[in-house]
Enzyme design. Structure first.
Site, PDB file in Angstrom:
ATOM      1  N   TRP A 174      11.362  24.829   3.156  1.00  0.00           N
ATOM      2  CA  TRP A 174      12.723  24.280   4.918  1.00  0.00           C
ATOM      3  C   TRP A 174      13.953  24.705   4.057  1.00  0.00           C
ATOM      4  CZ3 TRP A 174      12.823  21.039   9.251  1.00  0.00           C
ATOM      5  CH2 TRP A 174      11.870  21.564   9.893  1.00  0.00           C
ATOM      6  N   PRO A 180      17.118   2.869  -4.024  1.00  0.00           N
ATOM      7  CA  PRO A 180      16.931   3.598  -4.387  1.00  0.00           C
ATOM      8  C   PRO A 180      17.367   5.204  -4.187  1.00  0.00           C
ATOM      9  CG  PRO A 180      15.011   3.156  -3.531  1.00  0.00           C
ATOM     10  CD  PRO A 180      16.152   1.850  -3.102  1.00  0.00           C
ATOM     11  N   ASP A 190      19.327  22.013   6.268  1.00  0.00           N
ATOM     12  CA  ASP A 190      19.515  21.537   4.767  1.00  0.00           C
ATOM     13  C   ASP A 190      19.634  19.876   4.273  1.00  0.00           C
ATOM     14  OD1 ASP A 190      18.833  23.403   3.573  1.00  0.00           O
ATOM     15  OD2 ASP A 190      21.213  24.465   3.709  1.00  0.00           O
ATOM     16  N   TYR A 208      17.349   5.991  10.377  1.00  0.00           N
ATOM     17  CA  TYR A 208      16.812   5.340  10.208  1.00  0.00           C
ATOM     18  C   TYR A 208      18.202   4.127   8.947  1.00  0.00           C
ATOM     19  CZ  TYR A 208      14.181   4.580   5.227  1.00  0.00           C
ATOM     20  OH  TYR A 208      13.657   2.988   3.631  1.00  0.00           O
ATOM     21  N   ARG A 231       1.286  -1.616  -0.109  1.00  0.00           N
ATOM     22  CA  ARG A 231       0.260   0.118   0.260  1.00  0.00           C
ATOM     23  C   ARG A 231       0.979   1.500   0.036  1.00  0.00           C
ATOM     24  NH1 ARG A 231      -5.560  -0.647   4.025  1.00  0.00           N
ATOM     25  NH2 ARG A 231      -6.439  -1.833   2.341  1.00  0.00           N
ATOM     26  N   GLY A 232       2.095   0.682  -0.162  1.00  0.00           N
ATOM     27  CA  GLY A 232       3.080   2.333  -0.071  1.00  0.00           C
ATOM     28  C   GLY A 232       3.260   2.730  -1.399  1.00  0.00           C
ATOM     29  N   LEU A 233       4.898   3.772  -0.862  1.00  0.00           N
ATOM     30  CA  LEU A 233       4.881   4.460  -2.578  1.00  0.00           C
ATOM     31  C   LEU A 233       5.596   3.054  -3.305  1.00  0.00           C
ATOM     32  CD1 LEU A 233       4.863   7.265  -4.533  1.00  0.00           C
ATOM     33  CD2 LEU A 233       7.362   7.097  -2.949  1.00  0.00           C
ATOM     34  N   VAL A 234       5.670   2.370  -2.612  1.00  0.00           N
ATOM     35  CA  VAL A 234       7.261   1.446  -3.468  1.00  0.00           C
ATOM     36  C   VAL A 234       6.276   1.157  -3.912  1.00  0.00           C
ATOM     37  CG1 VAL A 234       9.425   0.432  -3.737  1.00  0.00           C
ATOM     38  CG2 VAL A 234       9.262   2.861  -3.318  1.00  0.00           C
ATOM     39  N   GLY A 235       5.524  -0.190  -2.879  1.00  0.00           N
ATOM     40  CA  GLY A 235       5.172  -1.286  -2.633  1.00  0.00           C
ATOM     41  C   GLY A 235       3.876  -1.631  -3.495  1.00  0.00           C
TER      42      GLY A 235
END
Length: 313
Positions: free
Chosen positions: A203, A164, A270, A137, A13-17
């Site tokens: 930002w 990626p 940054d 992470y 359900r994620g962006l990549v999956g």
């Protein structure tokens, strides 16, 4: 991996999956297994064991992870290292014990040292200090890479690791507190346009440079690597070109149609000065990204507008 192989997409359900799932379906794969996080908590070893014992997948795309932008990584480092270590440890170990044919572990280019030479070559891993804002992470992802390599060496598994670059695409996270820079800017400019605001705050200084890969390109690369890549060492997935955050903001401003001014919050961090990956390794294998950034952002913005209308009702 043929069309009848049993394939588990973790994090569908994620962006990549979700992109990997779409790509597999489009290519005619018939036996794709998925579970939502409510149906299967990958942080729970016993649940993961039961799932693998019952389903016995042939191939695993490990795209499940706790992810977020610079704000989320900076504020919740314990959550990021704990959840990611649990997810990948449980899935990788179960893949070995239940004899998965091949696993693809998805890392991130934040594994590279903050001040590594550009573009980032695979051999730069563990050659310097990480970017502090997302080091928790990154350490978790480095542990996942090492785990795959260690299982290959000790048990003869076929576990590969791909790194990626910055991702964007359908099913992205547009929450301003937890999203990455590109979707956050899309939402900021869209809401500023609707509200008639005179300015949009971005930002940082706008000078850091980033590379952006569409999730559909990444999915294509993942399937390509599952079929054609067997090495222990990590492999980068990217475009091979980058732009500054200022240029990105101006591009999104134009696509959204916001006519106000961009203001940079220079007191905000940054992050890494530049993060461009060397894609010569995957290019030599025969794969290259195809979706231009402007075209990709335009498509994502159209999809976002539809979702935003539903969200506001």
């Amino acid at each position: 991996m043929d069309l009848h192989s049993k394939i588990y997409v973790a994090g569908h359900r994620g962006l990549v999956g979700s992109a990997i799932y779409r790509a597999l379906e489009t290519r005619g794969f018939k036996n794709i297994i998925v579970r939502t996080s409510k149906e299967l908590d990958l942080r729970d070893k016993e649940s993961v064991d039961i799932f693998f014992q019952n389903e016995k997948p042939d191939f695993v795309f490990l795209a499940a992870a706790k992810v977020g932008g610079i704000v989320a990584n900076n504020e919740y480092p314990a959550d990021f290292i704990r959840d990611n270590l649990l997810i990948q440890t449980n899935v990788i170990d179960a893949s070995y014990r239940y004899e998965v044919n091949k696993l693809l572990f998805l890392g991130s280019t934040c594994i590279y040292p903050k001040l590594a030479p550009q573009p980032l070559k695979e051999e730069y891993l563990l050659t310097g200090t990480l970017e502090p804002t997302n080091s928790a992470y990154a350490v978790a992802k480095i542990a996942g890479i090492t785990m795959c390599q260690s299982y290959n060496r000790q048990y003869g598994t076929r576990f590969i690791s791909a790194m990626p670059t910055n991702m964007y695409g359908p099913n992205d996270n547009f929450d301003l507190k937890t999203s990455h820079v590109l979707p956050a800017l899309i939402r900021k400019f869209h809401e500023a346009k609707l509200n008639g605001d005179a300015t949009v705050e971005v930002w940082g200084t706008g000078t850091p440079k980033r590379e952006f890969l569409h999730s559909d390109d990444l999915a294509d690369a993942c399937i390509f690597l599952m079929k054609h890549y067997e090495e222990d060492e990590i492999i980068n997935i990217g475009v091979g070109e980058d732009i500054s955050i200022k240029e990105l903001a101006e591009t999104i401003q134009q696509i959204v149609g916001f006519e106000g001014e961009i203001v940079f919050k220079t007191s905000a961090p940054d992050g890494t000065p530049r993060k461009l990956v060397d894609v010569s390794k995957i290019n030599k294998l025969g794969w290259a990204a195809r979706i231009p950034l402007n075209e990709g952002i335009e498509a994502v913005y159209v999809a976002f507008c539809k979702e935003y209308l539903v969200e506001q009702k």
